[in-house]
Write an enzyme that holds these catalytic residues in place. Structure first.
Site, PDB file in Angstrom:
ATOM      1  N   GLY A  16      15.771  12.607  -7.909  1.00 62.50           N
ATOM      2  CA  GLY A  16      16.307  11.580  -7.011  1.00 62.50           C
ATOM      3  C   GLY A  16      16.431  10.229  -7.690  1.00 62.50           C
ATOM      4  O   GLY A  16      16.159  10.081  -8.886  1.00 62.50           O
ATOM      5  N   THR A  41      18.926  16.194  -1.997  1.00 60.77           N
ATOM      6  CA  THR A  41      19.557  14.872  -2.162  1.00 60.77           C
ATOM      7  C   THR A  41      19.477  14.407  -3.618  1.00 60.77           C
ATOM      8  O   THR A  41      20.235  13.531  -4.023  1.00 60.77           O
ATOM      9  CB  THR A  41      18.920  13.795  -1.250  1.00 60.77           C
ATOM     10  OG1 THR A  41      17.515  13.768  -1.483  1.00 60.77           O
ATOM     11  CG2 THR A  41      19.188  14.079   0.215  1.00 60.77           C
ATOM     12  N   LEU A  84       7.383  12.410  -4.641  1.00 60.82           N
ATOM     13  CA  LEU A  84       8.509  11.594  -4.174  1.00 60.82           C
ATOM     14  C   LEU A  84       9.561  12.474  -3.506  1.00 60.82           C
ATOM     15  O   LEU A  84      10.709  12.063  -3.334  1.00 60.82           O
ATOM     16  CB  LEU A  84       9.161  10.841  -5.353  1.00 60.82           C
ATOM     17  CG  LEU A  84       8.455   9.598  -5.865  1.00 60.82           C
ATOM     18  CD1 LEU A  84       7.204   9.947  -6.661  1.00 60.82           C
ATOM     19  CD2 LEU A  84       9.378   8.751  -6.729  1.00 60.82           C
ATOM     20  N   ASN A 110       1.115  21.311   0.134  1.00 65.85           N
ATOM     21  CA  ASN A 110       1.176  22.202  -1.038  1.00 65.85           C
ATOM     22  C   ASN A 110       0.807  21.459  -2.318  1.00 65.85           C
ATOM     23  O   ASN A 110       0.101  21.984  -3.183  1.00 65.85           O
ATOM     24  CB  ASN A 110       2.572  22.822  -1.157  1.00 65.85           C
ATOM     25  CG  ASN A 110       2.822  23.853  -0.074  1.00 65.85           C
ATOM     26  OD1 ASN A 110       1.872  24.419   0.492  1.00 65.85           O
ATOM     27  ND2 ASN A 110       4.088  24.104   0.244  1.00 65.85           N
ATOM     28  N   ALA A 125       4.487   8.994  -2.399  1.00 58.94           N
ATOM     29  CA  ALA A 125       5.483   7.967  -2.087  1.00 58.94           C
ATOM     30  C   ALA A 125       5.586   7.916  -0.572  1.00 58.94           C
ATOM     31  O   ALA A 125       6.315   8.693   0.039  1.00 58.94           O
ATOM     32  CB  ALA A 125       6.823   8.334  -2.717  1.00 58.94           C
ATOM     33  N   TYR A 156      11.172  11.390   9.869  1.00 57.13           N
ATOM     34  CA  TYR A 156      10.757  10.755   8.608  1.00 57.13           C
ATOM     35  C   TYR A 156       9.511   9.899   8.834  1.00 57.13           C
ATOM     36  O   TYR A 156       8.501  10.078   8.150  1.00 57.13           O
ATOM     37  CB  TYR A 156      11.915   9.905   8.093  1.00 57.13           C
ATOM     38  CG  TYR A 156      11.686   9.304   6.724  1.00 57.13           C
ATOM     39  CD1 TYR A 156      11.712  10.089   5.580  1.00 57.13           C
ATOM     40  CD2 TYR A 156      11.479   7.939   6.582  1.00 57.13           C
ATOM     41  CE1 TYR A 156      11.522   9.526   4.316  1.00 57.13           C
ATOM     42  CE2 TYR A 156      11.300   7.369   5.320  1.00 57.13           C
ATOM     43  CZ  TYR A 156      11.323   8.171   4.200  1.00 57.13           C
ATOM     44  OH  TYR A 156      11.142   7.611   2.959  1.00 57.13           O
ATOM     45  N   ARG A 197      22.906   3.845   2.609  1.00 55.53           N
ATOM     46  CA  ARG A 197      22.045   2.661   2.641  1.00 55.53           C
ATOM     47  C   ARG A 197      22.875   1.393   2.493  1.00 55.53           C
ATOM     48  O   ARG A 197      23.967   1.425   1.955  1.00 55.53           O
ATOM     49  CB  ARG A 197      21.039   2.715   1.500  1.00 55.53           C
ATOM     50  CG  ARG A 197      19.957   3.676   1.756  1.00 55.53           C
ATOM     51  CD  ARG A 197      19.116   3.816   0.536  1.00 55.53           C
ATOM     52  NE  ARG A 197      17.998   4.673   0.853  1.00 55.53           N
ATOM     53  CZ  ARG A 197      16.891   4.253   1.437  1.00 55.53           C
ATOM     54  NH1 ARG A 197      16.730   2.986   1.734  1.00 55.53           N
ATOM     55  NH2 ARG A 197      15.930   5.098   1.708  1.00 55.53           N
TER      56      ARG A 197
HETATM   57  N1  UDP Z   1      23.091  -1.372   7.350  1.00 60.67           N
HETATM   58  C1  UDP Z   1      24.303  -2.050   7.516  1.00 60.67           C
HETATM   59  N2  UDP Z   1      25.428  -1.501   6.972  1.00 60.67           N
HETATM   60  C2  UDP Z   1      25.422  -0.341   6.272  1.00 60.67           C
HETATM   61  C3  UDP Z   1      24.179   0.344   6.093  1.00 60.67           C
HETATM   62  C4  UDP Z   1      23.040  -0.211   6.646  1.00 60.67           C
HETATM   63  O1  UDP Z   1      24.356  -3.106   8.143  1.00 60.67           O
HETATM   64  O2  UDP Z   1      26.489   0.087   5.809  1.00 60.67           O
HETATM   65  C5  UDP Z   1      21.864  -1.985   7.892  1.00 60.67           C
HETATM   66  C6  UDP Z   1      20.932  -1.030   8.650  1.00 60.67           C
HETATM   67  O3  UDP Z   1      21.280  -0.953  10.017  1.00 60.67           O
HETATM   68  C7  UDP Z   1      19.583  -1.699   8.437  1.00 60.67           C
HETATM   69  C8  UDP Z   1      19.695  -2.330   7.046  1.00 60.67           C
HETATM   70  O4  UDP Z   1      21.092  -2.434   6.791  1.00 60.67           O
HETATM   71  O5  UDP Z   1      19.371  -2.716   9.380  1.00 60.67           O
HETATM   72  C9  UDP Z   1      19.045  -1.499   5.953  1.00 60.67           C
HETATM   73  O6  UDP Z   1      19.477  -0.186   6.096  1.00 60.67           O
HETATM   74  P1  UDP Z   1      19.169   0.946   5.043  1.00 60.67           P
HETATM   75  O7  UDP Z   1      19.797   2.212   5.562  1.00 60.67           O
HETATM   76  O8  UDP Z   1      19.559   0.495   3.691  1.00 60.67           O
HETATM   77  O9  UDP Z   1      17.600   1.091   5.017  1.00 60.67           O
HETATM   78  P2  UDP Z   1      16.455   1.133   6.146  1.00 60.67           P
HETATM   79  O10 UDP Z   1      15.629  -0.039   5.799  1.00 60.67           O
HETATM   80  O11 UDP Z   1      17.055   0.999   7.517  1.00 60.67           O
HETATM   81  O12 UDP Z   1      15.777   2.431   5.940  1.00 60.67           O
END
Ligand code: UDP
Length: 338
Positions: A16, A41, A84, A110, A125, A156, A197
């Site tokens: 990853g 992933t 991780l 495990n 992690a 999660y 993300r």
């Molecule tokens: N977010 C956003 N636009 C995107 C993807 C994420 O505005 O295209 C926002 C999401 O709603 C969150 C923040 O960015 O508030 C961080 O999201 P991410 O998925 O990176 O990580 P998280 O901390 O939520 O696990």
């Protein structure tokens, strides 16, 4: 493991984003590394540069299932086991919530049993998601969190919380020497373009000249740590012979809004993308920032790479590695919204 010196490390989830950087760092420090990954992933491309390297071995394995004999009966015992292995971006961990939960719970069990049998030190992690949508800010390790146990993030959040419970039961029963890192948002080269993300989405959208997707009004905050800093923190925590007796936050305490992040990426890329506002996903945390006093005191660790520099390196990587593929990029993955 004695005196913080490991010779053979297992890195579960080593194909990853974080795991592959950790494999690089461990090999560079002279360890042998066995990487386990089910490639759900993780990606083999992240390891291509290591395949011919002496001291590195890849084993395709799902840690939620009984470990393959190649691992459970290794002639040489590992000194260190890093776990991780789990999808970590919301769209990916929500895509197969049953697998996510089982990876967290059965997978951790495990690997803990392997640590018990071999005497290896075990590092988990874990995640800032164990704090949920926090009502205490910044988040210290003694905060118990504010997690929705039945929402779409629960597979999660609760999976990682259950894993922590199991780990500290192993510790209490003196069955394993354990370390738990609660990892806050991390970014850098080798993030997946389709990760969903915010950092990868915004950079890829900017490079492709697409609209930038901002969920909600963009006022929610996160604190972003560059991958090299984070990997250094993981290595130090594993090497630390003082039992921390609890979890340790690892992340960058510099907090910014999603809107601010977008502004910075647009400035760095020179993109003129428009902002496309989309609904805020269910249970999306409003604020997140680590208190890293424990990591500083125990490990002498704090992040060194400023956001500007880390973002520049990440943009350069995406530009080089995947810009040609961006034009044929699939549509973003779905996230459940409230
Ligand atoms: N977010 C956003 N636009 C995107 C993807 C994420 O505005 O295209 C926002 C999401 O709603 C969150 C923040 O960015 O508030 C961080 O999201 P991410 O998925 O990176 O990580 P998280 O901390 O939520 O696990």
């Amino acid at each position: 493991m004695k005196n913080g010196k490991a010779r053979l490390a297992i890195v579960a989830g080593g194909a990853g984003f974080l795991g592959s950087h950790l494999c690089d760092a461990l090999l560079a420090s002279g360890l042998e590394v066995v990487c386990l990954d089910d490639l759900s992933t993780g990606r083999r491309e992240n390891l291509r540069h290591l395949e011919a390297r002496p001291g590195f071995r890849f084993v395709e394995a799902n840690i939620a299932a009984p470990l393959p004999e190649a691992v459970s009966r290794m002639r040489k015992h590992p000194d260190a086991i890093f776990n991780l292995a789990c999808a970590a971006s919301p769209p990916h961990y929500q895509a197969d919530p049953e697998h996510t939960m089982l990876t967290c719970v059965m997978g951790t069990r495990n690997l803990l049993r392997l640590a018990e049998e071999t005497g290896a030190r075990f590092l988990q992690a874990s995640t800032s998601e164990v704090y949920g949508d926090p009502d205490v800010h910044p988040q210290r390790e003694d905060y118990w969190g504010h997690v929705n146990p039945t929402g779409p993030r629960a597979c999660y959040d609760e999976g990682k919380r259950a894993a922590e419970a199991l780990i500290f039961d192993f510790r209490r029963a003196r069955r394993a020497d354990v370390r738990v890192a609660r990892i806050f948002n991390t970014y850098g080269p080798r993030m997946r373009a389709d990760d969903g993300r915010v950092v990868s989405n915004v950079i890829c959208q900017a490079l492709a000249g697409e609209d930038i997707t901002v969920y909600g009004d963009g006022s929610q905050t996160r604190s972003f740590c560059y991958v090299d800093d984070l990997v250094d923190g993981l290595a130090r925590l594993m090497a630390c012979d003082t039992d921390p007796e609890g979890a340790v936050n690892l992340g960058n305490p510099v907090e910014l809004t999603v809107a601010d992040l977008v502004t910075r990426v647009l400035a760095l890329t020179g993109a003129r993308s428009r902002i496309l506002r989309l609904p805020l996903p269910t249970d999306d945390p409003r604020r997140r920032r680590p208190d890293i006093d424990r990591a500083q005191a125990l490990l002498g660790w704090h992040p060194r790479v400023p956001l500007e520099e880390g973002l520049r390196a990440t943009v350069a990587w995406f530009r080089r590695e995947i810009a040609p593929a961006l034009r044929s990029r699939p549509a973003p993955l779905d996230l459940e919204t409230g």
